[in-house]
Design an enzyme around this catalytic site. Structure first.
Site, short mmCIF file in Angstrom:
data_model
loop_
_atom_site.label_atom_id
_atom_site.label_comp_id
_atom_site.label_asym_id
_atom_site.label_seq_id
_atom_site.Cartn_x
_atom_site.Cartn_y
_atom_site.Cartn_z
N PHE A 148 0.81 -1.22 0.00
CA PHE A 148 0.00 0.00 0.00
C PHE A 148 0.84 1.27 0.00
CE2 PHE A 148 0.84 -0.06 4.58
CZ PHE A 148 0.96 1.29 4.86
N LYS A 172 -1.14 -6.76 -9.35
CA LYS A 172 -2.13 -6.99 -8.28
C LYS A 172 -1.76 -6.00 -7.17
CE LYS A 172 -2.92 -8.41 -4.63
NZ LYS A 172 -3.34 -7.46 -3.54
N GLU A 175 -4.96 -3.82 -1.78
CA GLU A 175 -6.40 -3.54 -1.75
C GLU A 175 -6.72 -2.31 -0.90
OE1 GLU A 175 -4.57 -5.99 -0.59
OE2 GLU A 175 -5.72 -7.42 0.61
N ARG A 176 -5.68 -1.71 -0.26
CA ARG A 176 -5.90 -0.49 0.55
C ARG A 176 -6.03 0.75 -0.33
NH1 ARG A 176 -7.50 -3.21 3.46
NH2 ARG A 176 -6.37 -4.71 4.70
N SER A 225 5.38 -7.04 3.26
CA SER A 225 5.98 -7.41 4.55
C SER A 225 6.73 -8.74 4.42
CB SER A 225 4.89 -7.47 5.62
OG SER A 225 3.84 -8.28 5.18
N CYS A 280 9.47 1.90 3.49
CA CYS A 280 10.41 0.83 3.80
C CYS A 280 11.82 1.37 3.92
CB CYS A 280 10.36 -0.25 2.73
SG CYS A 280 11.02 0.32 1.17
N GLU A 382 9.30 -4.44 12.81
CA GLU A 382 8.99 -3.20 12.10
C GLU A 382 7.71 -2.61 12.67
OE1 GLU A 382 7.62 -3.87 8.04
OE2 GLU A 382 8.80 -2.15 7.37
P1 NAD Z 1 1.54 -6.60 2.96
O1 NAD Z 1 2.59 -7.64 3.04
O2 NAD Z 1 0.41 -6.63 3.92
O3 NAD Z 1 0.85 -6.63 1.51
C1 NAD Z 1 1.63 -6.65 0.32
C2 NAD Z 1 0.83 -7.39 -0.75
O4 NAD Z 1 0.61 -8.74 -0.33
C3 NAD Z 1 -0.53 -6.78 -1.03
O5 NAD Z 1 -0.76 -6.75 -2.42
C4 NAD Z 1 -1.49 -7.73 -0.33
O6 NAD Z 1 -2.74 -7.83 -0.96
C5 NAD Z 1 -0.77 -9.06 -0.39
N1 NAD Z 1 -1.09 -9.94 0.75
C6 NAD Z 1 -1.52 -9.55 1.97
N2 NAD Z 1 -1.69 -10.63 2.75
C7 NAD Z 1 -1.38 -11.72 2.02
C8 NAD Z 1 -1.34 -13.13 2.29
N3 NAD Z 1 -1.67 -13.61 3.48
N4 NAD Z 1 -0.95 -13.95 1.31
C9 NAD Z 1 -0.60 -13.46 0.10
N5 NAD Z 1 -0.60 -12.14 -0.20
C10 NAD Z 1 -0.99 -11.28 0.74
O7 NAD Z 1 2.30 -5.20 3.01
P2 NAD Z 1 1.67 -3.74 3.13
O8 NAD Z 1 1.15 -3.56 4.51
O9 NAD Z 1 0.79 -3.46 1.98
O10 NAD Z 1 2.99 -2.86 2.92
C11 NAD Z 1 3.87 -2.53 3.96
C12 NAD Z 1 5.03 -3.50 4.02
O11 NAD Z 1 5.75 -3.50 2.79
C13 NAD Z 1 6.07 -3.10 5.07
O12 NAD Z 1 6.54 -4.26 5.71
C14 NAD Z 1 7.17 -2.45 4.26
O13 NAD Z 1 8.45 -2.45 4.86
C15 NAD Z 1 7.14 -3.29 3.04
N6 NAD Z 1 7.78 -2.61 1.91
C16 NAD Z 1 8.99 -3.06 1.50
C17 NAD Z 1 9.64 -2.43 0.46
C18 NAD Z 1 10.96 -2.93 -0.02
O14 NAD Z 1 11.33 -2.59 -1.13
N7 NAD Z 1 11.68 -3.72 0.74
C19 NAD Z 1 9.03 -1.34 -0.17
C20 NAD Z 1 7.80 -0.91 0.27
C21 NAD Z 1 7.17 -1.56 1.32
#
Ligand code: NAD
Length: 498
Positions: A148, A172, A175-176, A225, A280, A382
């Protein structure tokens, strides 16, 4: 209520069965519903992509580059609208929303150079009458699963290089805040990419699993994450795909005794609290070296943090806006309580923050902890909110060990005037991206982005040449043009060039 649909050639096929709430971070409540797709929806997108991709791959590179140039111009023309759309769903302030779009746009600019980037290697006369060359070819169909917190930049990190080199792509998004990726796909079509080359499917785990299991999707790029990144990596690789999966982070800023503390405090205010800490590459841990450095830093940090203005995302004066959802606000406040329970000193408490006139918004005030130690779970994990933790170190070696030993290894920064200390730190720290007097060291678009340890699974980074490599496969061609004489007798031994 507004409904946010997939962006698929021919539409989703049947009426959606499941929906997700898209909240209004400034005011609270739900502002739209996003449809949540399934394997049948994905199948329609995959079939459209497979139908479109061969002709796109056969389009000469210069023509594909022209589409990228037009896409870049369209984004620039639509910058204000895109920034407002992004800000309304994410909650980051307009200037930061534009930064999100701009950093993605820079990857598109890089992708405009693809005719040059795709040139292969050639060896003339590797043997008698033998030439060897290698070319990069697209994988076919790629997919991106995005978080998101950068709804414009991260999709562009992925689909920019992927499409430029001749693939079709399915995003994909989170969804937020799913609206911006859909708008980007519309603009890509307007820029001249054929239908089916960039599509967007919405969904949650069900859609992610369908992507990971689909045999026609050759490669998956994930950012989110760490637990989910690891899951995506394992499941995707088990299905025979190429996978890069970027995870969470806990970036440290090391402050040496000789650092310019006014500059450090200015940098920290932006890097720890900008975008409500939902980056991140944020800097949520600061490590002053030595007691005196810690005391001087703390003294300067406190008024700087009190001076931060939290406001709605369209407030041009605000340093940062709300966090993305009520659930995330509660999670961040839960971490603050955890820090207190674990014995850290809560210097500034951002819990219970309300903004007059926007009482239901998802705001968290800036928070400062001191005397945070490495055994605390609030240090190990985090938080992803506007919370800065001071972890005191007695020496350079101790400060170097902290980020090196941490489970995450995304970014790190050192603030110093000492070139030797900076050089030593950059060479030895066990983290993927290092800043020297640069608090948020996100590499420019022609280098590559990627963290280490639990911040990155897979072996190729995002964008830059790593991105070009990730989205292509190399074909190696050895050719011989004999002069007519048959070299009988040698046909049964492994060919050598001798
Ligand atoms: P998230 O992991 O909740 O979601 C990321 C994606 O995974 C979304 O598209 C979501 O729909 C999908 N998803 C969620 N739950 C799932 C499941 N159980 N199984 C499969 N797919 C699932 O992350 P977020 O809250 O949207 O974003 C924040 C996180 O992303 C933080 O941990 C941040 O550090 C990380 N991030 C990392 C980088 C990097 O380059 N390392 C960059 C930006 C954000």
């Amino acid at each position: 209520m507004r409904q946010i649909d997939h962006f698929i050639v021919g539409g989703a096929g049947s009426a959606p069965k499941r929906f997700g709430d898209v909240f209004n971070p400034n005011e609270g409540g739900v502002q739209a519903q996003v449809v949540l797709g399934d394997a049948a929806v994905l199948e329609r997108a995959v079939q459209a992509a497979l139908a479109a991709q061969p002709a796109w791959a056969a389009t000469n590179p210069q023509r594909r580059a022209r589409v990228m140039f037009d896409f870049k111009r369209l984004i620039e023309d639509n910058m204000d609208d895109l920034a407002h759309m992004l800000s309304a769903e994410h909650g980051k302030v307009i200037a930061d929303s534009k930064g999100d779009i701009q950093r993605g746009l820079e990857v598109i600019e890089f992708a405009c150079g693809l005719p040059h980037l795709l040139k292969g290697e050639y060896t003339q006369g590797a043997g008698p009458g033998i030439d060897v060359y290698s070319v990069r070819q697209p994988l076919g169909l790629g997919a991106g699963i995005t978080p998101f917190n950068f709804p414009a930049m991260i999709p562009m990190w992925m689909f920019g290089p992927a499409i430029a080199v001749g693939n079709a792509f399915i995003v994909k998004p989170s969804e937020r805040d799913p609206s911006v990726p859909v708008r980007l796909a519309e603009l890509m079509l307007e820029a001249g990419a054929p239908e089916g080359i960039l599509q967007v499917v919405h969904g949650d785990k069900e859609m992610v699993d369908a992507i990971l299991d689909h045999p026609a999707i050759a490669a998956v790029s994930f950012v989110g994450s760490s637990d989910i990144a690891h899951y995506v990596y394992q499941r995707g690789v088990a299905a025979g795909k190429r996978v890069q999966a970027m995870g969470g982070a806990k970036n440290h800023g090391i402050v040496m005794p000789d650092a310019d503390l006014d500059q450090v405090v200015n940098d920290l205010a932006g890097a720890a609290f900008g975008s409500a800490g939902e980056r991140c590459m944020a800097l949520p841990v600061v490590v002053p070296v030595g007691h005196e450095t810690a005391e001087r830093l703390k003294e300067k940090l406190i008024p700087a943090i009190h001076a931060l203005k939290v406001g709605i995302s369209t407030d041009a004066e605000a340093h940062y806006g709300p966090v993305v959802t009520q659930a995330h606000k509660e999670k961040v406040e839960g971490w603050i309580q955890k820090g207190v329970d674990e014995g850290a000193e809560l210097v500034i408490d951002g819990r219970g923050f309300t903004l007059q006139g926007h009482e239901k918004g998802f705001f968290v005030g800036p928070t400062l902890f001191d005397h945070v130690t490495t055994d605390m779970s609030s240090y190990k994990e985090e938080i992803f909110g506007p919370v800065l933790q001071i972890v005191r170190a007695q020496s350079f070696e101790e400060a170097l060990t902290l980020p090196s030993a941490h489970q995450y290894g995304n970014g790190v920064a050192i603030f110093t005037r000492n070139g030797h200390a900076a050089r030593e730190f950059a060479a030895r720290v066990n983290v993927g991206m290092v800043g020297i007097n640069v608090p948020i060291p996100v590499p420019v678009a022609y280098h590559s982005f990627g963290g280490w340890k639990r911040s990155g699974f897979g072996d190729q980074d995002q964008y830059g040449m790593e991105g070009i490599r990730f989205w292509t496969k190399v074909k190696k061609i050895t050719s011989r043009w004999p002069d007519g004489a048959v070299d009988g007798g040698n046909a049964f031994i492994i060919p050598t060039m001798g």
